[in-house]
Design an enzyme around this catalytic site. Structure first.
Site, PDB file in Angstrom:
ATOM      1  N   HIS A 207       0.921  -1.419  -0.116  1.00 40.86           N
ATOM      2  CA  HIS A 207      -0.320   0.222  -0.091  1.00 40.86           C
ATOM      3  C   HIS A 207       1.227   1.000   0.120  1.00 40.86           C
ATOM      4  O   HIS A 207       0.058   2.088   0.330  1.00 40.86           O
ATOM      5  CB  HIS A 207      -0.815   0.239   1.271  1.00 40.86           C
ATOM      6  CG  HIS A 207      -1.966  -0.983   1.675  1.00 40.86           C
ATOM      7  ND1 HIS A 207      -2.762  -1.253   0.792  1.00 40.86           N
ATOM      8  CD2 HIS A 207      -1.802  -2.070   1.896  1.00 40.86           C
ATOM      9  CE1 HIS A 207      -3.179  -2.820   1.044  1.00 40.86           C
ATOM     10  NE2 HIS A 207      -2.753  -3.123   1.749  1.00 40.86           N
TER      11      HIS A 207
ATOM     12  N   SER B 257      13.636  20.253 -16.947  1.00 40.43           N
ATOM     13  CA  SER B 257      11.945  20.976 -17.552  1.00 40.43           C
ATOM     14  C   SER B 257      12.413  22.273 -17.943  1.00 40.43           C
ATOM     15  O   SER B 257      13.848  23.193 -17.670  1.00 40.43           O
ATOM     16  CB  SER B 257      11.690  21.574 -15.980  1.00 40.43           C
ATOM     17  OG  SER B 257      11.521  22.160 -16.239  1.00 40.43           O
TER      18      SER B 257
END
Length: 432
Positions: free
Chosen positions: A142, A263
Site C-alpha cells: 500500500h 524542465s
C-alpha cells in the site's frame, strides 16, 4: 505507427513494399505447389519471381484507385511486370489466402523480433539482479513500509514476470503461424489440402484446421493479449522506478545524461521521463486487446470488419512494444541505485519492520495471537509517533518482558534473519 516510437526494423517490416513482397511470396509458394501437383506449367514461378525487385507500391495504389480492390491491383501490377506467366498466379485462390498467409508471415517475424528484444532485456535485468541481490531495502505494501527485502529481490520479481511474458510470446508465435490456401470458403473447391500443405510448408506455416474464408481471428487475439501482458509488466517496472525516483524517496533514478534537460522552466529538474513514457505506451499496446477480441466474431465464413482494425492495430502494437522493450533495456542498464538511501529509508521507522517477528515470538511463548498483537501494536504506534525507538519501547513494556528477554526481543531486529531466504528467491527466479 509514428517515427518517434517505431524502431527501424519494424518500419521496414510493416512498409508497403514489404507487404507486397510477402504477398508475392505466398503467390509464388502456391504456384510452385501447383506446379508440383501438375496443374500449373512447370517453371511458371521461376519466370515470375524476378519481378520482386520491380514491385512498385505506388503503382499498385494507383491501380487500386480504379479497382477498389487491393489484391486485384497487386495481381494486375504483377501481370504488367511478368507478362503471360502471371496468369497462373492465384489459381483457385481467394484474396484472404494471400492476405492471411502473408499476414502470418509478417506477424511471425514481428514476434521473433519481440522475443529477441525480450531476451536482451532479460539479460540486462539479470545483471542488475545479481548486482543488488544483497542490497537491503524496505518492502512496501500500500506504499507503506512493511518488512525488509533486497533491491535484487525487487528486480527479480520483474525479471520473473518478463520471463513469463516471453513464454506467452513464444506460445502466441506458435498460434499465429497458421495460413490458408483453401479457396473462397476454405473448402478447396479448386485446390487440394495437399497443395495448401505443400505451399504453406515452404513458407514455414501450418494449414488452418477449419479456415472458412479466413484464418480465425482468435489466433490474432492471443498475440494481442500476449503483447499487452508484456507491456503491462513493463509498466509495473516503470511505475516502481517513478516511485523510487521521488525526491523524498530517491532509492533509484533513471540515467540523466550530460546535457540533458529536465524542465523548460526549472533547471534543477531530473524527471523520470523514460518511465512515464513507458507507462503511456503500455496503454497503446493494451488498447489493441479489445479490438482484437471483437475481431473474432465475424459473419458466417467471413466479413471484412476486422481488416481495417488489423491494418492499424498490429503494426502499431508490435512496433510500440518493440520500442518499449528497447527503452526498458536502456532504463534498467542505466538505472542509478543509491544503497545509502535504501538503508536510510529502511531505518526510517526505527525498526517497526520487526513487529511481526516480535508478534510471532510472543505466540511461540504461549500468548494468544490477538492478545500478543495488541501488546506489539501499542508499542508500534508509540514508536510511529516518535516517542522512542521501537526496540526501546518493547524492552520497557512489562507485559512483553514477562515473556521475552531483551536478547529475544533484539533478535527480531536482525536484518540477516529477515533476509535469509532472499538468495533462494533470486536463484529461483533466475533459474526459471
Amino acid at each position: 505507427m509514428i517515427p518517434r516510437y517505431t524502431p527501424a526494423d519494424f518500419e521496414e517490416l510493416w512498409s508497403p513494399r514489404r507487404k507486397y513482397l510477402a504477398w508475392l511470396d505466398v503467390e509464388l509458394a502456391a504456384c510452385e505447389a501447383m506446379e508440383r501437383a501438375g496443374i500449373v506449367p512447370a517453371g511458371t514461378a521461376a519466370q515470375v519471381r524476378p519481378v520482386a525487385d520491380r514491385i512498385d507500391p505506388d503503382r499498385i495504389d494507383a491501380i487500386e484507385l480504379e479497382t477498389r480492390h487491393d489484391v486485384i491491383a497487386f495481381l494486375t501490377h504483377v501481370e504488367e511486370l511478368a507478362g503471360p506467366p502471371a496468369r497462373w498466379l492465384h489459381r483457385g485462390m481467394t484474396s484472404s489466402d494471400v492476405l492471411d498467409s502473408s499476414f502470418a508471415l509478417l506477424l511471425v517475424e514481428a514476434t521473433d523480433k519481440l522475443i529477441a528484444r525480450t531476451d536482451a532485456l532479460l539479460d540486462a535485468f539479470r545483471a542488475r539482479v545479481q548486482e543488488h541481490r544483497r542490497t537491503p531495502m524496505i518492502g512496501r505494501s500500500h506504499g507503506i513500509h512493511a518488512e525488509p527485502t533486497t533491491f535484487g529481490v525487487a528486480l527479480a520479481g520483474h525479471y520473473a514476470e518478463l520471463a513469463r511474458g516471453r513464454a506467452r510470446l513464444v506460445a502466441a508465435r506458435a498460434e499465429i503461424a497458421f495460413g490458408k490456401i483453401a479457396g473462397a470458403v476454405g473448402t478447396y473447391a479448386h485446390l487440394t489440402p495437399a497443395i495448401e500443405a505443400d505451399a504453406l510448408g515452404k513458407l514455414g506455416l501450418t494449414p488452418e484446421t477449419v479456415a472458412t474464408q479466413i484464418v480465425p481471428r482468435d489466433r490474432h487475439a492471443v498475440l494481442a493479449n500476449a503483447m499487452a501482458v508484456v507491456a503491462a509488466g513493463i509498466e509495473r517496472f516503470a511505475t516502481n522506478v517513478r516511485h523510487w525516483q521521488r525526491t523524498e524517496v530517491l532509492e533509484a533514478e533513471e540515467p540523466f545524461a550530460k546535457g540533458q534537460k529536465g524542465s523548460s522552466a526549472m533547471p534543477h529538474k531530473r524527471n523520470p521521463i523514460l518511465s512515464e513514457n513507458l507507462c503511456g505506451l503500455a496503454r497503446v499496446v493494451r488498447a489493441a486487446v479489445v479490438p482484437a477480441l471483437e475481431n473474432v466474431a465475424l459473419w458466417h465464413e467471413r466479413d471484412i470488419s476486422h481488416s481495417s482494425v488489423e491494418r492499424m492495430m498490429m503494426p502499431d502494437s508490435t512496433a510500440t512494444l518493440a520500442f518499449m522493450l528497447d527503452r526498458t533495456k536502456r532504463l534498467i542498464e542505466g538505472l542509478v541505485v543509491y544503497p545509502e538511501n535504501l538503508k536510510r529509508n529502511l531505518e526510517k521507522t526505527n525498526g517497526l519492520w520487526a513487529s511481526e517477528g516480535v508478534l510471532l515470538e510472543l505466540v511461540h511463548k504461549g500468548l494468544a495471537r490477538q492478545g500478543a498483537y495488541v501488546l506489539v501494536q501499542r508499542n508500534a504506534m508509540r514508536a510511529f509517533a516518535g516517542e522512542a525507538p521501537f526496540v526501546t519501547l518493547l524492552e520497557a513494556d512489562a507485559d512483553i518482558r514477562e515473556h521475552l528477554s531483551a536478547e529475544e526481543i533484539r533478535a527480531q531486529f536482525d536484518l540477516g534473519h529477515a533476509l535469509a531466504h532472499c538468495d533462494t528467491i533470486i536463484d529461483r527466479a533466475l533459474a526459471g
